[in-house]
Enzyme design. Structure first.
Site, PDB file in Angstrom:
ATOM      1  N   GLU A   4       0.819  -1.215   0.000  1.00  0.00           N
ATOM      2  CA  GLU A   4       0.000   0.000   0.000  1.00  0.00           C
ATOM      3  C   GLU A   4       0.853   1.266   0.000  1.00  0.00           C
ATOM      4  O   GLU A   4       0.636   2.183   0.782  1.00  0.00           O
ATOM      5  CB  GLU A   4      -0.946  -0.004   1.200  1.00  0.00           C
ATOM      6  CG  GLU A   4      -1.901  -1.176   1.184  1.00  0.00           C
ATOM      7  CD  GLU A   4      -2.961  -1.143   2.269  1.00  0.00           C
ATOM      8  OE1 GLU A   4      -4.100  -1.530   1.961  1.00  0.00           O
ATOM      9  OE2 GLU A   4      -2.648  -0.759   3.407  1.00  0.00           O
ATOM     10  N   ASP A  22      -8.168  -9.403   4.356  1.00  0.00           N
ATOM     11  CA  ASP A  22      -7.972  -8.220   5.192  1.00  0.00           C
ATOM     12  C   ASP A  22      -9.024  -8.071   6.282  1.00  0.00           C
ATOM     13  O   ASP A  22      -9.952  -7.292   6.122  1.00  0.00           O
ATOM     14  CB  ASP A  22      -7.985  -6.974   4.276  1.00  0.00           C
ATOM     15  CG  ASP A  22      -7.428  -5.754   4.988  1.00  0.00           C
ATOM     16  OD1 ASP A  22      -7.040  -5.888   6.139  1.00  0.00           O
ATOM     17  OD2 ASP A  22      -7.379  -4.680   4.361  1.00  0.00           O
ATOM     18  N   GLU A  68     -12.596  -2.125  11.902  1.00  0.00           N
ATOM     19  CA  GLU A  68     -12.607  -1.446  10.605  1.00  0.00           C
ATOM     20  C   GLU A  68     -13.689  -1.986   9.672  1.00  0.00           C
ATOM     21  O   GLU A  68     -14.419  -1.216   9.049  1.00  0.00           O
ATOM     22  CB  GLU A  68     -11.218  -1.603   9.947  1.00  0.00           C
ATOM     23  CG  GLU A  68     -11.149  -1.047   8.551  1.00  0.00           C
ATOM     24  CD  GLU A  68      -9.774  -1.246   7.907  1.00  0.00           C
ATOM     25  OE1 GLU A  68      -8.853  -1.764   8.589  1.00  0.00           O
ATOM     26  OE2 GLU A  68      -9.612  -0.887   6.736  1.00  0.00           O
TER      27      GLU A  68
HETATM   28  C1  BDP Z   1      -6.115  -2.289   5.913  1.00  0.00           C
HETATM   29  C2  BDP Z   1      -6.439  -0.891   6.320  1.00  0.00           C
HETATM   30  C3  BDP Z   1      -5.281   0.046   6.167  1.00  0.00           C
HETATM   31  C4  BDP Z   1      -4.075  -0.536   6.856  1.00  0.00           C
HETATM   32  C5  BDP Z   1      -3.797  -1.908   6.305  1.00  0.00           C
HETATM   33  C6  BDP Z   1      -2.651  -2.626   6.992  1.00  0.00           C
HETATM   34  O1  BDP Z   1      -7.534  -0.450   5.545  1.00  0.00           O
HETATM   35  O2  BDP Z   1      -5.637   1.293   6.693  1.00  0.00           O
HETATM   36  O3  BDP Z   1      -2.966   0.289   6.704  1.00  0.00           O
HETATM   37  O4  BDP Z   1      -4.926  -2.720   6.501  1.00  0.00           O
HETATM   38  O5  BDP Z   1      -2.920  -3.567   7.716  1.00  0.00           O
HETATM   39  O6  BDP Z   1      -7.125  -3.106   6.397  1.00  0.00           O
HETATM   40  O7  BDP Z   1      -1.503  -2.275   6.789  1.00  0.00           O
END
Ligand code: BDP
Length: 738
Positions: free
Chosen positions: A305, A399, A427
């Site tokens: 990401e 996730d 989340e």
């Molecule tokens: C996702 C989230 C994000 C996190 C990412 C992570 O949306 O904000 O940075 O996981 O675990 O679920 O790095």
């Protein structure tokens, strides 16, 4: 008239000063309200002997004296001479009684374990709280207090407890500007601006809560990292927190940004194989340890990401992790390297299924299914990491969804310790407005058999090192804590923090036991109340799965903020950010084909596991649409068609929330007004959100199934266009990388 006014004011003030605002969490220690239990305790505890010669023992002693005095409404002090019915607490170094006891009985308590035992010694009936280490005594004290707060009999106690997992860590996704990524309970409790000069009392209360459930590590900063954290200016602040946490047995960890040598010292590269870069990290780590001698180590999110990482320099995850590991090893620090990787560089094709192939050297991964990526990227490197590296794997392959199968990495890495990572902050689970008790989710993952080393190789046994013989073990939970008065926003969010700690210590505890003890400590010991709310808690996760993502659906939440349903989104920046990528609804059916006929993600599991899911006719229906693209008129085990089953699940999810509301309403007399009203209002919000989820999803999926919502169900109160039009530009939790 005047008099009445004063009485009224007095009442108001006294009510206000006793208001239950949730700040005290499960550590309330009010006077035992059941006369029989109180009598038993008073009859069996006459005094305390607790020699302390360290800050940790000092804390343990104060905790025991204060809380016992409060619970029994009787003043206790530390006594020089032991008499009958005394509590004797300590280690062999601080107590002769403990020393004799340990030489008579052979306990293997390790570094953190403890014993609580009723024993007759020299004609005196004693309660021993004993350990080899100071921290073990503190854990023992909290366990003893838990027995009292939950009204257990203390006439005969024989408990020997050691944690099953070594590193039990809470990960804060807190930014330096105090926003929290995916935080729904206010801003960060770390007041970086006022540190190190100002030590908020809240830091101490936090450490106390962590220690009470055995959490022994805290990652202070967001995995989407900021290099500033590693500058001396911030390290002094980190040290101030570490000093508060140290006597509570809690180590601090940081999240280094891979590009820190460039960001802080203007190095030309952050290539992990570059000697200057390696040297930079060695010096940085030495500097950290000069401030914080018991610093825990690093948690790293790299090449995921948008985070920089070794692949930025055409190096591997092992190269990156090992660079940190080498710098940390002389100080006994560890690296927790996250397996949550799906780099933007990796090419995706929604058509190109079944071609997941790894070329570790070229670092190109052609995987059409994001569920396969962590396995594809890490499996080839098994055994290539240094001894002080753990790979931190999210519980499921995608996730933190309401329900996912376990990540196929568990059981696949025989030479590299794996940690499991759960998300306490909800989340994707209704955030802080929905009551969802997560212990059943954690347990479902932990208890699933990976078959890595034959039957019985559960995820828990992989993680705790039993099946794989890992020399370091760990478990992490992404924190749901903010600066709201009650810490977690939703009063029941506290239960997820509590459950994580308890399971990290002992994953064999049942969800029911955890709910039971949390409720007794947090609300009331009244059995009618406890039994009723336990039912709410234990069904809450399944309820939410039903109204959000039943039958194996996943990731159909609103893009970016993940608040509410948006299964129709098809224009997000990359294929696998789009809900349509995950549900794949079309005129024939719905679901992601992950068998050999599709992406073959199922092929990453042991063959015994594959057998449970590969056949559409026998697949566990909880995962049906995770692994199969299923026709709308497919016959389900209930006899209903898939479409009707989907309707049934969504509607029953909403019904269950309504049942939760009704059950809670009937419990008014057992709960203080403040928390009763808070939960009542939040349940009403949850009901609205559940209806929204149900209507939006069914109306949208109906555009493909072309089948009616059965007539006996209440009609959606809006049309699909209305649900599509809802926007939430200021939804909480997206603080960004600051
Ligand atoms: C996702 C989230 C994000 C996190 C990412 C992570 O949306 O904000 O940075 O996981 O675990 O679920 O790095």
């Amino acid at each position: 008239m005047k008099e009445k006014y004063f009485v009224f004011c007095f009442l108001l003030i006294s009510v206000a000063s006793h208001a239950e605002d949730g700040y005290r969490l499960w550590l309330r220690y009010d006077k035992i309200d059941d006369p029989i239990t109180l009598k038993e305790y008073r009859n069996n505890i006459e005094g305390i002997q607790f020699n302390s010669n360290s800050p940790t023992l000092g804390i343990a002693k104060q905790e025991l004296i204060n809380d016992l005095s409060s619970l029994l409404d009787k003043k206790f002090t530390d006594q020089k001479t032991i008499a009958d019915k005394f509590i004797v607490a300590g280690t062999p170094l601080t107590s002769a009684i403990v020393k004799t006891f340990f030489s008579a009985y052979n306990y293997n308590l390790g570094k953190e374990g403890f014993v609580i035992s009723t024993k007759n010694i020299n004609g005196k009936n004693l309660i021993l709280i004993a350990a080899n280490s100071d921290i073990g005594v503190l854990y023992g004290v909290f366990e003893f207090l838990r027995l009292l707060q939950t009204h257990q009999s203390i006439k005969k106690i024989s408990i020997a407890s050691i944690p099953k997992i070594q590193n039990r860590i809470l990960d804060h996704w807190d930014n330096l500007n105090r926003t929290i990524e995916r935080g729904y309970a206010g801003i960060s409790i770390w007041n970086w601006h006022l540190l190190p000069g100002y030590i908020d009392k809240r830091y101490i209360d936090y450490a106390r809560a962590e220690a009470s459930v055995g959490i022994n590590g805290v990652v202070l900063t967001n995995v989407n990292a900021n290099s500033l954290t590693l500058t001396s200016e911030y390290l002094i602040k980190v040290k101030a927190l570490a000093d508060v946490f140290h006597p509570y047995g809690i180590k601090v960890y940081l999240t280094p940004r891979f590009s820190a040598p460039i960001d802080i010292s203007k190095l030309k590269t952050a290539d992990p194989l570059d000697a200057d870069v390696q040297n930079w990290w060695k010096q940085k780590v030495d500097e950290i340890y000069s401030y914080i001698p018991d610093f825990g180590g690093f948690l790293v999110k790299a090449n995921s990401e948008g985070q920089p990482g070794p692949q930025t320099y055409n190096r591997t995850h092992a190269d990156g992790a090992n660079m940190f590991a080498d710098a940390l090893a002389p100080h006994n620090g560890i690296v927790m390297w996250r397996a949550f990787v799906y780099d933007v560089r990796v090419q995706k094709s929604t058509e190109n299924f079944g071609e997941g192939k790894v070329d570790a050297n070229a670092l190109t991964i052609a995987s059409a299914d994001r569920a396969k990526q962590a396995y594809n990227e890490f499996k080839p490197f098994d055994g290539k990491f240094r001894k002080n590296v753990l790979i931190q794997v999210k519980n499921g392959p995608i996730d933190f969804q309401p329900r996912e199968p376990f990540s196929p990495l568990f059981g696949a890495m025989h030479q590299t310790p794996l940690m499991v990572e759960f998300q306490l902050t909800q989340e994707y689970l209704g955030q802080a407005t929905n009551l969802v008790f997560e212990a059943p989710l954690f347990k479902e993952c932990l208890e699933t058999d990976t078959y890595a080393d034959g039957k019985g190789s559960t995820v828990a046994k992989v993680v705790d090192g039993t099946t794989e013989n890992y020399s370091i073990t760990g478990i992490a939970g992404v924190s749901n804590i903010g600066n709201e008065r009650n810490w977690t926003g939703h009063p029941f969010g506290q239960a997820n923090w509590y459950a994580f700690g308890r399971l990290a210590w002992d994953h064999d505890l049942s969800s029911e036991q955890i709910a039971d003890e949390w409720l007794r400590q947090t609300f009331s010991n009244d059995t009618y109340f406890v039994d009723a709310v336990k039912k709410i808690m234990l069904m809450s996760r399944e309820t939410m799965v039903n109204y959000m993502t039943p039958l194996g659906l996943h990731h159909i939440m609103g893009t970016s903020h993940h608040y509410g349903p948006a299964p129709w989104i098809d224009n997000a920046g990359r294929a696998d950010w789009n809900p349509v990528y995950y549900h794949r609804a079309d005129l024939i059916g719905i679901g992601f084909e992950r068998t050999k006929n599709g992406s073959d993600a199922i092929g990453q599991y042991a063959s015994e596991v594959q057998k449970q899911w590969e056949d559409i006719n026998t697949c566990d229906e909880r995962f049906l649409l995770w692994f199969h693209h299923v026709a709308w008129n497919f016959k389900m085990k209930s006899g209903r068609t898939l479409w009707d089953e989907l309707c049934y699940k969504y509607y029953s999810g909403v019904d269950s929330v309504r049942w939760m509301q009704k059950t809670w309403d009937d419990l008014k007399k057992y709960v203080d007004e403040e928390r009763f009203e808070q939960v009542k209002m939040l349940l009403a919000v949850q009901e609205k959100e559940a209806v929204w989820w149900r209507n939006a999803c069914l109306l949208y999926f109906q555009t493909f199934s072309k089948m009616p919502i059965p007539a006996n169900y209440e009609k959606p109160d809006h049309d699909l266009e209305y649900y599509k039009s809802l926007k939430f530009p200021y939804a909480p939790g997206i603080g960004g990388n600051l």
